[in-house]
Write an enzyme that holds these catalytic residues in place. Structure first.
Site, PDB file in Angstrom:
ATOM      1  N   ARG A 118      -0.812  -1.315 -18.919  1.00  0.00           N
ATOM      2  CA  ARG A 118      -2.128  -0.666 -18.832  1.00  0.00           C
ATOM      3  C   ARG A 118      -2.075   0.328 -17.679  1.00  0.00           C
ATOM      4  O   ARG A 118      -1.764  -0.045 -16.554  1.00  0.00           O
ATOM      5  CB  ARG A 118      -3.235  -1.669 -18.511  1.00  0.00           C
TER       6      ARG A 118
ATOM      7  N   THR B 133      -3.112   7.605 -21.437  1.00  0.00           N
ATOM      8  CA  THR B 133      -2.934   6.211 -21.047  1.00  0.00           C
ATOM      9  C   THR B 133      -1.458   5.907 -21.255  1.00  0.00           C
ATOM     10  O   THR B 133      -0.745   6.661 -21.916  1.00  0.00           O
ATOM     11  CB  THR B 133      -3.730   5.244 -21.947  1.00  0.00           C
TER      12      THR B 133
ATOM     13  N   ASP C 279      -6.217  15.387 -23.702  1.00  0.00           N
ATOM     14  CA  ASP C 279      -6.212  13.953 -23.420  1.00  0.00           C
ATOM     15  C   ASP C 279      -5.501  13.276 -24.593  1.00  0.00           C
ATOM     16  O   ASP C 279      -6.081  13.084 -25.649  1.00  0.00           O
ATOM     17  CB  ASP C 279      -7.667  13.478 -23.284  1.00  0.00           C
TER      18      ASP C 279
ATOM     19  N   TYR D 169       0.864  -1.184   0.000  1.00  0.00           N
ATOM     20  CA  TYR D 169       0.000   0.000   0.000  1.00  0.00           C
ATOM     21  C   TYR D 169       0.899   1.231   0.000  1.00  0.00           C
ATOM     22  O   TYR D 169       1.874   1.272   0.752  1.00  0.00           O
ATOM     23  CB  TYR D 169      -0.904   0.029   1.243  1.00  0.00           C
TER      24      TYR D 169
ATOM     25  N   GLU E  87      -0.420   4.808  -0.395  1.00  0.00           N
ATOM     26  CA  GLU E  87      -1.201   6.040  -0.525  1.00  0.00           C
ATOM     27  C   GLU E  87      -0.329   7.246  -0.174  1.00  0.00           C
ATOM     28  O   GLU E  87       0.487   7.185   0.749  1.00  0.00           O
ATOM     29  CB  GLU E  87      -2.380   5.944   0.444  1.00  0.00           C
TER      30      GLU E  87
ATOM     31  N   LYS F  82      -1.341   2.502 -24.907  1.00  0.00           N
ATOM     32  CA  LYS F  82      -1.727   2.563 -26.320  1.00  0.00           C
ATOM     33  C   LYS F  82      -0.458   2.781 -27.159  1.00  0.00           C
ATOM     34  O   LYS F  82       0.451   1.966 -27.066  1.00  0.00           O
ATOM     35  CB  LYS F  82      -2.805   3.617 -26.513  1.00  0.00           C
TER      36      LYS F  82
HETATM   37  C1  LIG Z   1      -8.587   5.031 -24.375  1.00  0.00           C
HETATM   38  C2  LIG Z   1      -8.954   6.423 -23.982  1.00  0.00           C
HETATM   39  C3  LIG Z   1      -9.278   6.732 -22.649  1.00  0.00           C
HETATM   40  C4  LIG Z   1      -9.510   5.682 -21.616  1.00  0.00           C
HETATM   41  O1  LIG Z   1      -8.433   4.947 -21.244  1.00  0.00           O
HETATM   42  P1  LIG Z   1      -8.629   3.698 -20.254  1.00  0.00           P
HETATM   43  O2  LIG Z   1      -7.238   3.327 -19.905  1.00  0.00           O
HETATM   44  O3  LIG Z   1      -9.367   2.663 -21.010  1.00  0.00           O
HETATM   45  O4  LIG Z   1      -9.387   4.172 -19.061  1.00  0.00           O
HETATM   46  C5  LIG Z   1      -9.488   8.049 -22.327  1.00  0.00           C
HETATM   47  N1  LIG Z   1      -9.404   9.012 -23.252  1.00  0.00           N
HETATM   48  C6  LIG Z   1      -9.127   8.757 -24.544  1.00  0.00           C
HETATM   49  C7  LIG Z   1      -9.056   9.886 -25.525  1.00  0.00           C
HETATM   50  C8  LIG Z   1      -8.903   7.448 -24.955  1.00  0.00           C
HETATM   51  O5  LIG Z   1      -8.656   7.181 -26.231  1.00  0.00           O
END
Ligand SMILES: *Cc1c(COP(=O)(O)O)cnc(C)c1O
Length: 472
Positions: free
Chosen positions: A279, A270, A241, A64, A66, A273
């Site tokens: 992940r 993320t 994002d 843990y 936090e 990707k």
């Molecule tokens: C994939 C994605 C997310 C979400 O990501 P997770 O790891 O699945 O929660 C958020 N914003 C955008 C633009 C994405 O393409």
């Protein structure tokens, strides 16, 4: 390090797991086999390195932690501090950010951290100041009630879902749409591109607290310098994002106006990707929002995942190596080759092409829905996902698009010649599929599907996945 070490590591791990629950060991082995066999064109997926994968399977999971680096609510976090600091340091260097918060468990979690950091900074802090108290527990019942109403009534302007935006950018089914009063900007119906004048107009009218840029299905670059100017003109916080295209930023394919980090107040992503890590999620920001961002756990995040932060540190170290820039460029070269191959064969693409890692095929050109096309391709060994196109006539469930992306196949080593062959396979399947009696039904000769599946696996045979790993 010998390739043999990788194979031994994974084999030994499976042996240990098999002794407890063999069905899990079997499923892990089957997953590798499936991934090896499929032509994976899912734009949001990739293949992490063995070092990244192995960094996750260990006793860091037991801890843990936090709090933040050096300031924990639990004792004995010195080793977690080491890996969290390494991950943050690599992220800051890689992206040129002043601050990096590497605890978010996913992209959605990173967005929640960012939203609450902005709300805390721009709504809560001024209210505390006005009431002349240090923290929310010191507010009167009446002031607290008023502040909660304020927090729940802020405005967000983001890209519409059907233009390629993400559900977490203020859409009603998502918590972000329940927290914020949201309006969308779309794309120009003629070109499919973001019309910055329209975004500016929407911002002037709506006066959002937050302007969000970033997408999951927009095949073009976004000019973040212009977006920042729009945000500044209405006093909005500019959030990007970059979940999908972080790898292209890391690899310096997106620079200048197209690199979000110098232009945005806050950037979320993320790590799994195009960035090719474990992940997870991450938030980057300047010093102004850093303290609020660091409150992500326990504000909206459960306890940090130290084993995943260890893997983030490994993957970010990989992304800082020169060969990652080469990888990022190949992702885009491959996407362009795929787009060109499809266009040459007569496919209709949203925006007429791509400048990033993804291509959006408008399958109404083949007389199909996205659902029919996705299934027909899957029958033929090609893994994609259906996706809405702008002003989609078939709605968000059946859709009219197929989204394909190149990060995964590029990791595997496929190049532009193989992308042309992939375009041929996709076009053949879609061209030979006919619409059935519903938006989900279709007719495709099983013999053709088999032939294409065979061609797809022949194509992949030259590019072994995790070549050092033999589970034999
Ligand atoms: C994939 C994605 C997310 C979400 O990501 P997770 O790891 O699945 O929660 C958020 N914003 C955008 C633009 C994405 O393409």
């Amino acid at each position: 390090m010998s390739l043999n070490a990788e194979s031994t590591a994974f084999r030994s791990a499976l042996e240990v797991i098999r002794a407890v629950e063999p069905r899990v060991a079997d499923a892990i082995g089957a997953e590798l086999a499936d991934q090896r066999e499929s032509l994976k064109l899912i734009a949001s997926e990739n293949y992490a390195s063995p070092a990244t994968l192995l960094a996750m399977g260990n006793w860091f999971s037991d801890k843990y932690a936090e709090g933040t680096i050096g300031r924990r609510f639990y004792a004995g976090c010195q080793n977690v501090d080491t890996v969290e600091a390494l991950a943050a340091e690599h992220a800051k260097e890689l992206f040129g950010a002043a601050h990096a918060y590497v605890q978010p468990h996913s992209g959605i979690d990173a967005n929640l951290v960012a939203f609450w950091a902005i709300l805390a900074d721009r709504v809560e802090s001024p209210a505390l100041k006005k009431a002349q108290v240090r923290q929310v527990n010191d507010l009167t019942e009446a002031d607290w009630f008023a502040l909660r109403r304020e927090l729940g009534n802020q405005r967000m302007l983001g890209m519409s879902l059907d233009a390629g935006g993400h559900l977490t950018h203020g859409f009603r089914p998502n918590i972000s749409g329940k927290m914020f009063d949201q309006r969308s900007y779309g794309t120009d119906p003629a070109t499919g591109l973001i019309d910055y004048d329209k975004v500016a107009e929407a911002a002037r009218e709506f006066k959002p607290l937050i302007l969000v840029a970033g997408y999951s299905a927009y095949p073009r670059k976004v000019n973040f310098r212009i977006m920042r100017e729009i945000a500044d003109s209405v006093g909005a916080t500019f959030m990007v994002d970059m979940a999908h295209f972080a790898g292209l930023v890391a690899g310096k394919v997106f620079t200048g106006d197209f690199d979000p980090v110098p232009h945005a107040h806050i950037v979320t992503t993320t790590t799994h990707k195009s960035l090719r890590g474990p992940r997870g999620g991450m938030v980057l920001c300047g010093p102004e929002l850093a303290d609020q961002v660091d409150r992500g756990c326990p504000m909206v995040l459960g306890g940090p995942l130290p084993h995943v932060m260890a893997a983030k540190a490994v993957a970010l170290a990989e992304a800082r190596r020169p060969d990652f820039a080469d990888y990022a460029q190949r992702i885009v070269d491959n996407a362009q080759a795929l787009a060109d191959g499809l266009l040459r064969r007569g496919a209709k693409l949203v925006t007429g092409g791509t400048e990033n890692h993804l291509v959006l095929i408008d399958v109404t050109g083949y007389g199909l829905t996205g659902r029919q096309a996705e299934q027909a391709l899957l029958d033929s060994g090609i893994v994609t996902n259906r996706n809405a196109v702008p002003q989609d006539p078939n709605g968000a469930w059946y859709t009219s698009g197929i989204r394909i992306g190149t990060p995964a196949l590029t990791t595997r080593g496929l190049g532009t010649a193989e992308m042309d062959q992939t375009a041929e396979l996709i076009h053949t399947v879609l061209n030979q599929t006919t619409s059935g009696e519903s938006k989900a039904k279709y007719v495709l000769d099983p013999a053709l599907a088999d032939t294409v599946s065979k061609q797809a696996s022949d194509l992949l045979a030259g590019f072994p996945l995790y070549p050092a790993v033999d589970l034999g």
